[in-house]
Design a protein around this motif. Structure first.
Motif, PDB file in Angstrom:
ATOM      1  N   ALA A   1      27.867 -20.833  38.179  1.00  0.00           N
ATOM      2  CA  ALA A   1      29.199 -21.352  37.842  1.00  0.00           C
ATOM      3  C   ALA A   1      29.537 -21.201  36.360  1.00  0.00           C
ATOM      4  CB  ALA A   1      29.299 -22.817  38.254  1.00  0.00           C
ATOM      5  N   THR A   2      28.581 -20.785  35.553  1.00  0.00           N
ATOM      6  CA  THR A   2      28.815 -20.579  34.115  1.00  0.00           C
ATOM      7  C   THR A   2      28.200 -19.228  33.729  1.00  0.00           C
ATOM      8  OG1 THR A   2      26.774 -21.783  33.574  1.00  0.00           O
ATOM      9  CG2 THR A   2      28.791 -23.080  33.582  1.00  0.00           C
ATOM     10  N   ALA A   3      28.818 -18.156  34.190  1.00  0.00           N
ATOM     11  CA  ALA A   3      28.158 -16.837  34.150  1.00  0.00           C
ATOM     12  C   ALA A   3      27.886 -16.322  32.741  1.00  0.00           C
ATOM     13  CB  ALA A   3      29.005 -15.822  34.917  1.00  0.00           C
ATOM     14  N   GLY A   4      28.779 -16.573  31.779  1.00  0.00           N
ATOM     15  CA  GLY A   4      28.553 -16.099  30.406  1.00  0.00           C
ATOM     16  C   GLY A   4      28.324 -14.598  30.368  1.00  0.00           C
ATOM     17  N   LEU A   5      27.236 -14.181  29.721  1.00  0.00           N
ATOM     18  CA  LEU A   5      26.949 -12.745  29.612  1.00  0.00           C
ATOM     19  C   LEU A   5      26.171 -12.227  30.825  1.00  0.00           C
ATOM     20  CD1 LEU A   5      26.119 -12.608  25.798  1.00  0.00           C
ATOM     21  CD2 LEU A   5      28.278 -12.059  26.935  1.00  0.00           C
ATOM     22  N   GLY A   6      25.990 -13.077  31.839  1.00  0.00           N
ATOM     23  CA  GLY A   6      25.436 -12.628  33.111  1.00  0.00           C
ATOM     24  C   GLY A   6      23.940 -12.351  33.097  1.00  0.00           C
ATOM     25  N   ARG A   7      23.247 -12.766  32.030  1.00  0.00           N
ATOM     26  CA  ARG A   7      21.815 -12.405  31.946  1.00  0.00           C
ATOM     27  C   ARG A   7      21.001 -13.119  33.016  1.00  0.00           C
ATOM     28  NH1 ARG A   7      21.774 -12.855  25.453  1.00  0.00           N
ATOM     29  NH2 ARG A   7      22.594 -10.786  25.081  1.00  0.00           N
ATOM     30  N   ASP A   8      21.229 -14.421  33.155  1.00  0.00           N
ATOM     31  CA  ASP A   8      20.474 -15.156  34.174  1.00  0.00           C
ATOM     32  C   ASP A   8      20.856 -14.647  35.568  1.00  0.00           C
ATOM     33  OD1 ASP A   8      19.164 -16.743  32.286  1.00  0.00           O
ATOM     34  OD2 ASP A   8      20.727 -18.275  32.303  1.00  0.00           O
TER      35      ASP A   8
ATOM     36  N   GLU B   1      33.298 -17.177  35.759  1.00  0.00           N
ATOM     37  CA  GLU B   1      33.438 -17.244  34.302  1.00  0.00           C
ATOM     38  C   GLU B   1      34.897 -17.522  33.968  1.00  0.00           C
ATOM     39  OE1 GLU B   1      31.510 -17.370  31.484  1.00  0.00           O
ATOM     40  OE2 GLU B   1      33.483 -17.626  30.590  1.00  0.00           O
ATOM     41  N   ARG B   2      35.127 -18.571  33.171  1.00  0.00           N
ATOM     42  CA  ARG B   2      36.521 -18.936  32.913  1.00  0.00           C
ATOM     43  C   ARG B   2      37.148 -18.155  31.767  1.00  0.00           C
ATOM     44  NH1 ARG B   2      35.947 -25.182  31.477  1.00  0.00           N
ATOM     45  NH2 ARG B   2      34.310 -25.073  29.932  1.00  0.00           N
TER      46      ARG B   2
ATOM     47  N   GLY C   1      37.770 -17.501  36.481  1.00  0.00           N
ATOM     48  CA  GLY C   1      38.522 -18.742  36.613  1.00  0.00           C
ATOM     49  C   GLY C   1      37.618 -19.931  36.367  1.00  0.00           C
ATOM     50  N   ASP C   2      38.189 -21.121  36.504  1.00  0.00           N
ATOM     51  CA  ASP C   2      37.407 -22.337  36.291  1.00  0.00           C
ATOM     52  C   ASP C   2      36.582 -22.622  37.542  1.00  0.00           C
ATOM     53  OD1 ASP C   2      36.434 -24.917  35.985  1.00  0.00           O
ATOM     54  OD2 ASP C   2      38.155 -25.522  34.777  1.00  0.00           O
ATOM     55  N   ALA C   3      35.281 -22.697  37.344  1.00  0.00           N
ATOM     56  CA  ALA C   3      34.390 -22.863  38.495  1.00  0.00           C
ATOM     57  C   ALA C   3      34.671 -24.148  39.266  1.00  0.00           C
ATOM     58  CB  ALA C   3      32.937 -22.834  38.025  1.00  0.00           C
TER      59      ALA C   3
ATOM     60  N   ASP D   1      24.696 -23.389  33.410  1.00  0.00           N
ATOM     61  CA  ASP D   1      24.094 -23.216  32.075  1.00  0.00           C
ATOM     62  C   ASP D   1      25.214 -23.371  31.058  1.00  0.00           C
ATOM     63  OD1 ASP D   1      22.756 -22.442  29.788  1.00  0.00           O
ATOM     64  OD2 ASP D   1      22.710 -20.312  30.305  1.00  0.00           O
TER      65      ASP D   1
ATOM     66  N   MET E   1      27.320 -24.261  27.624  1.00  0.00           N
ATOM     67  CA  MET E   1      26.999 -24.074  26.207  1.00  0.00           C
ATOM     68  C   MET E   1      26.354 -25.336  25.675  1.00  0.00           C
ATOM     69  SD  MET E   1      27.906 -21.102  25.273  1.00  0.00           S
ATOM     70  CE  MET E   1      28.428 -20.698  23.669  1.00  0.00           C
TER      71      MET E   1
ATOM     72  N   ASP F   1      31.415 -26.326  25.846  1.00  0.00           N
ATOM     73  CA  ASP F   1      31.787 -26.708  27.214  1.00  0.00           C
ATOM     74  C   ASP F   1      31.786 -28.223  27.283  1.00  0.00           C
ATOM     75  OD1 ASP F   1      32.012 -24.083  28.068  1.00  0.00           O
ATOM     76  OD2 ASP F   1      29.896 -23.937  28.599  1.00  0.00           O
TER      77      ASP F   1
HETATM   78  C1  SAM Z   1      25.813 -20.631  27.814  1.00  0.00           C
HETATM   79  S1  SAM Z   1      26.946 -19.559  28.571  1.00  0.00           S
HETATM   80  C2  SAM Z   1      26.041 -19.016  30.000  1.00  0.00           C
HETATM   81  C3  SAM Z   1      25.043 -17.937  29.717  1.00  0.00           C
HETATM   82  C4  SAM Z   1      24.495 -17.305  30.964  1.00  0.00           C
HETATM   83  N1  SAM Z   1      23.648 -18.204  31.720  1.00  0.00           N
HETATM   84  C5  SAM Z   1      23.756 -16.017  30.666  1.00  0.00           C
HETATM   85  O1  SAM Z   1      22.597 -15.874  31.120  1.00  0.00           O
HETATM   86  O2  SAM Z   1      24.324 -15.130  30.012  1.00  0.00           O
HETATM   87  C6  SAM Z   1      28.148 -20.614  29.298  1.00  0.00           C
HETATM   88  C7  SAM Z   1      29.353 -19.880  29.896  1.00  0.00           C
HETATM   89  O3  SAM Z   1      29.914 -20.701  30.915  1.00  0.00           O
HETATM   90  C8  SAM Z   1      31.307 -20.588  30.875  1.00  0.00           C
HETATM   91  N2  SAM Z   1      31.829 -21.818  31.517  1.00  0.00           N
HETATM   92  C9  SAM Z   1      31.640 -23.087  31.109  1.00  0.00           C
HETATM   93  N3  SAM Z   1      32.244 -23.955  31.934  1.00  0.00           N
HETATM   94  C10 SAM Z   1      32.843 -23.204  32.910  1.00  0.00           C
HETATM   95  C11 SAM Z   1      33.617 -23.521  34.049  1.00  0.00           C
HETATM   96  N4  SAM Z   1      33.950 -24.786  34.364  1.00  0.00           N
HETATM   97  N5  SAM Z   1      34.050 -22.508  34.835  1.00  0.00           N
HETATM   98  C12 SAM Z   1      33.745 -21.218  34.524  1.00  0.00           C
HETATM   99  N6  SAM Z   1      33.019 -20.863  33.439  1.00  0.00           N
HETATM  100  C13 SAM Z   1      32.561 -21.841  32.649  1.00  0.00           C
HETATM  101  C14 SAM Z   1      31.635 -20.463  29.400  1.00  0.00           C
HETATM  102  O4  SAM Z   1      32.907 -19.850  29.211  1.00  0.00           O
HETATM  103  C15 SAM Z   1      30.471 -19.596  28.914  1.00  0.00           C
HETATM  104  O5  SAM Z   1      30.808 -18.216  28.984  1.00  0.00           O
END
Ligand code: SAM
Length: 250
Positions: free
Chosen positions: A98-105, A120-121, A154-156, A172, A174, A198
């Motif tokens: 639900a918090t994809a970020g850079l998608g590494r995990d 990812e929002r 969008g917002d998860a 995951d 921030m 976040d």
């Molecule tokens: C710490 S990063 C995640 C890193 C990710 N686990 C990785 O391996 O790259 C957090 C991400 O979650 C996204 N995020 C936080 N709350 C969100 C939500 N409610 N819906 C969608 N994305 C969200 C943020 O925009 C940010 O890009």
């Protein structure tokens, strides 16, 4: 943080203008007035800092670099992330990140055989993910893995309710600034500037707990307190990271 697109840095300026319209970003005429530029270099979408000295660009590369290293040497199903998601004994749960970020995990999870939906929002980060996934689909070493990854922008908290329920929901958010700024990688500084903190993670946890069929997993720094809400059922620790597990199945 002001971000813009500079079409003359693209091979196909037309494509730059379409992306600017889709993301609602302005077109930059000179670099001085904007802090961040979205550019397309050597076939890769990336965010660049215009300041001097500029930190390295942020881009997503699942084929080479860090993700490739983790794909080969990451520790498979014994690594803490896999144990946290419940991949023991050959299980392949469906996962929502639900918090994809850079998608590494998410890429690690897909490498281990799971189908994973990335949410990812930030529209700009989602565009980077889309570009990284496209390149991963085009490479024979990663295409099978990428085919298990589906991206939703969008917002998860809203998206989760509209999706089929997954076995596991992974969060995951921030982390708050650690104060050890010098130790935060430059790329991560730029990423932080872009997405900000976040502040609604607790609300997202509450939604996740209602929709996960088996468990919710929250990644935290090793010494951080758990998110506000119910007490985690268990946790899995590694030197810098702790995964808080919330079992949801009866
Ligand atoms: C710490 S990063 C995640 C890193 C990710 N686990 C990785 O391996 O790259 C957090 C991400 O979650 C996204 N995020 C936080 N709350 C969100 C939500 N409610 N819906 C969608 N994305 C969200 C943020 O925009 C940010 O890009």
């Amino acid at each position: 943080m002001k971000i813009a697109i500079k079409p003359d840095l693209w091979n196909e300026p037309e494509q730059a203008m379409q992306l600017a319209a889709r993301l609602g970003l302005p077109l930059a005429t000179d670099d001085e007035s904007v802090a961040l530029l979205l550019t397309y270099r050597e076939g890769r979408l990336q965010i660049e800092h215009t300041g001097k000295p500029a930190p390295g660009p942020v881009l997503i590369d699942f084929v080479a670099g860090r993700s490739a290293h983790r794909r080969h040497f990451g520790g498979g199903r014994g690594q803490p992330l896999a144990r946290a998601l419940g991949l023991k004994g050959g299980k392949v749960p469906t996962v929502i990140d639900a918090t994809a970020g850079l998608g590494r995990d998410a890429f690690v999870v897909a490498t281990l055989g799971c189908h994973i939906t990335l949410m990812e929002r930030s529209p700009v980060i989602a565009a980077l993910l889309e570009d990284g996934l496209r390149r991963a689909m085009d490479d024979e070493d990663t295409s099978e893995i990428a085919s298990r990854m589906q991206l939703l922008q969008g917002d998860a908290a809203a998206l989760i309710a509209a999706q089929p329920r997954a076995d596991v929901i992974y969060l995951d958010p921030m982390y708050p600034e650690s104060g050890k700024k010098a130790q935060v990688k430059k790329e991560m500084q730029l990423f932080r500037q872009l997405v900000g903190p976040d502040l609604d993670s607790e609300a997202l946890l509450a939604v996740a707990l209602k929709h996960a069929l088996k468990r919710v997993v929250v990644k935290r720094p090793a010494k951080a307190v758990a998110l506000n809400g119910p007490k985690p059922s268990a946790h899995i620790s590694s030197p810098n990271t702790r995964y808080d597990l919330y079992f949801t199945s009866a």
